[in-house]
Design a protein around this motif. Sequence first.
Motif, PDB file in Angstrom:
ATOM      1  N   SER A 125      -6.028   4.049  -2.876  1.00 22.63           N
ATOM      2  CA  SER A 125      -7.026   3.388  -2.032  1.00 22.63           C
ATOM      3  C   SER A 125      -7.363   1.988  -2.540  1.00 22.63           C
ATOM      4  O   SER A 125      -7.715   1.107  -1.750  1.00 22.63           O
ATOM      5  CB  SER A 125      -8.290   4.240  -1.928  1.00 22.63           C
ATOM      6  OG  SER A 125      -8.855   4.438  -3.198  1.00 22.63           O
ATOM      7  N   GLU A 126      -7.239   1.770  -3.838  1.00 24.26           N
ATOM      8  CA  GLU A 126      -7.504   0.435  -4.386  1.00 24.26           C
ATOM      9  C   GLU A 126      -6.456  -0.560  -3.903  1.00 24.26           C
ATOM     10  O   GLU A 126      -6.770  -1.725  -3.633  1.00 24.26           O
ATOM     11  CB  GLU A 126      -7.542   0.476  -5.901  1.00 24.26           C
ATOM     12  CG  GLU A 126      -8.758   1.201  -6.443  1.00 24.26           C
ATOM     13  CD  GLU A 126      -8.787   1.258  -7.961  1.00 24.26           C
ATOM     14  OE1 GLU A 126      -8.107   0.429  -8.616  1.00 24.26           O
ATOM     15  OE2 GLU A 126      -9.487   2.134  -8.481  1.00 24.26           O
ATOM     16  N   ALA A 127      -5.213  -0.117  -3.772  1.00 24.64           N
ATOM     17  CA  ALA A 127      -4.157  -0.993  -3.258  1.00 24.64           C
ATOM     18  C   ALA A 127      -4.450  -1.370  -1.806  1.00 24.64           C
ATOM     19  O   ALA A 127      -4.237  -2.523  -1.411  1.00 24.64           O
ATOM     20  CB  ALA A 127      -2.798  -0.311  -3.370  1.00 24.64           C
ATOM     21  N   LEU A 128      -4.955  -0.419  -1.029  1.00 19.97           N
ATOM     22  CA  LEU A 128      -5.322  -0.709   0.360  1.00 19.97           C
ATOM     23  C   LEU A 128      -6.463  -1.716   0.419  1.00 19.97           C
ATOM     24  O   LEU A 128      -6.426  -2.673   1.187  1.00 19.97           O
ATOM     25  CB  LEU A 128      -5.714   0.573   1.093  1.00 19.97           C
ATOM     26  CG  LEU A 128      -6.225   0.394   2.523  1.00 19.97           C
ATOM     27  CD1 LEU A 128      -5.171  -0.258   3.405  1.00 19.97           C
ATOM     28  CD2 LEU A 128      -6.671   1.724   3.099  1.00 19.97           C
TER      29      LEU A 128
ATOM     30  N   VAL B 234       0.809  -1.219   0.000  1.00 19.37           N
ATOM     31  CA  VAL B 234       0.000   0.000   0.000  1.00 19.37           C
ATOM     32  C   VAL B 234       0.843   1.270   0.000  1.00 19.37           C
ATOM     33  O   VAL B 234       0.551   2.217  -0.732  1.00 19.37           O
ATOM     34  CB  VAL B 234      -0.946   0.012   1.222  1.00 19.37           C
ATOM     35  CG1 VAL B 234      -1.725   1.311   1.290  1.00 19.37           C
ATOM     36  CG2 VAL B 234      -1.888  -1.181   1.174  1.00 19.37           C
ATOM     37  N   PHE B 235       1.885   1.316   0.803  1.00 18.38           N
ATOM     38  CA  PHE B 235       2.604   2.557   1.038  1.00 18.38           C
ATOM     39  C   PHE B 235       3.915   2.690   0.273  1.00 18.38           C
ATOM     40  O   PHE B 235       4.737   3.535   0.585  1.00 18.38           O
ATOM     41  CB  PHE B 235       2.872   2.730   2.530  1.00 18.38           C
ATOM     42  CG  PHE B 235       1.611   2.711   3.353  1.00 18.38           C
ATOM     43  CD1 PHE B 235       0.609   3.630   3.133  1.00 18.38           C
ATOM     44  CD2 PHE B 235       1.428   1.761   4.331  1.00 18.38           C
ATOM     45  CE1 PHE B 235      -0.556   3.616   3.883  1.00 18.38           C
ATOM     46  CE2 PHE B 235       0.271   1.734   5.093  1.00 18.38           C
ATOM     47  CZ  PHE B 235      -0.717   2.661   4.866  1.00 18.38           C
TER      48      PHE B 235
ATOM     49  N   LEU C 239      -7.697  18.444  -2.864  1.00 20.68           N
ATOM     50  CA  LEU C 239      -6.768  17.478  -2.278  1.00 20.68           C
ATOM     51  C   LEU C 239      -6.902  16.129  -2.961  1.00 20.68           C
ATOM     52  O   LEU C 239      -8.000  15.677  -3.255  1.00 20.68           O
ATOM     53  CB  LEU C 239      -7.032  17.315  -0.784  1.00 20.68           C
ATOM     54  CG  LEU C 239      -6.703  18.524   0.070  1.00 20.68           C
ATOM     55  CD1 LEU C 239      -7.117  18.257   1.513  1.00 20.68           C
ATOM     56  CD2 LEU C 239      -5.234  18.861   0.005  1.00 20.68           C
ATOM     57  N   LYS C 240      -5.794  15.499  -3.199  1.00 26.69           N
ATOM     58  CA  LYS C 240      -5.751  14.162  -3.790  1.00 26.69           C
ATOM     59  C   LYS C 240      -5.271  13.187  -2.726  1.00 26.69           C
ATOM     60  O   LYS C 240      -4.524  13.548  -1.817  1.00 26.69           O
ATOM     61  CB  LYS C 240      -4.768  14.126  -4.968  1.00 26.69           C
ATOM     62  CG  LYS C 240      -5.068  15.123  -6.062  1.00 26.69           C
ATOM     63  CD  LYS C 240      -6.089  14.564  -6.986  1.00 26.69           C
ATOM     64  CE  LYS C 240      -6.256  15.523  -8.152  1.00 26.69           C
ATOM     65  NZ  LYS C 240      -7.342  15.187  -8.993  1.00 26.69           N
TER      66      LYS C 240
END
Length: 77
Positions: free
Chosen positions: A44-47, A23-24, A38-39
Amino acid sequence: MLGRLEMSVDECIKAYSELSKEVFHKKRRAPIGIKGDLKERYDSEALELAVKNVLRNRDMDENALLKNPRGTKLLVH
């Protein structure tokens, strides 16, 4: 993970270490878009995929609600 998935602390640490690699690992370049909005900094899909993987590894339905229907409380000292 401790409460709903009933994982031990060691299992949580291992799962989070693996999840965080997925994720990170890649930040988006600019957290602010052209219009000043803000982006999200990480995908979020990876999370979502990483959490579903943890659920599958625990032999749970990957689409299961993470709110415990029994309302079990967890206290960590």
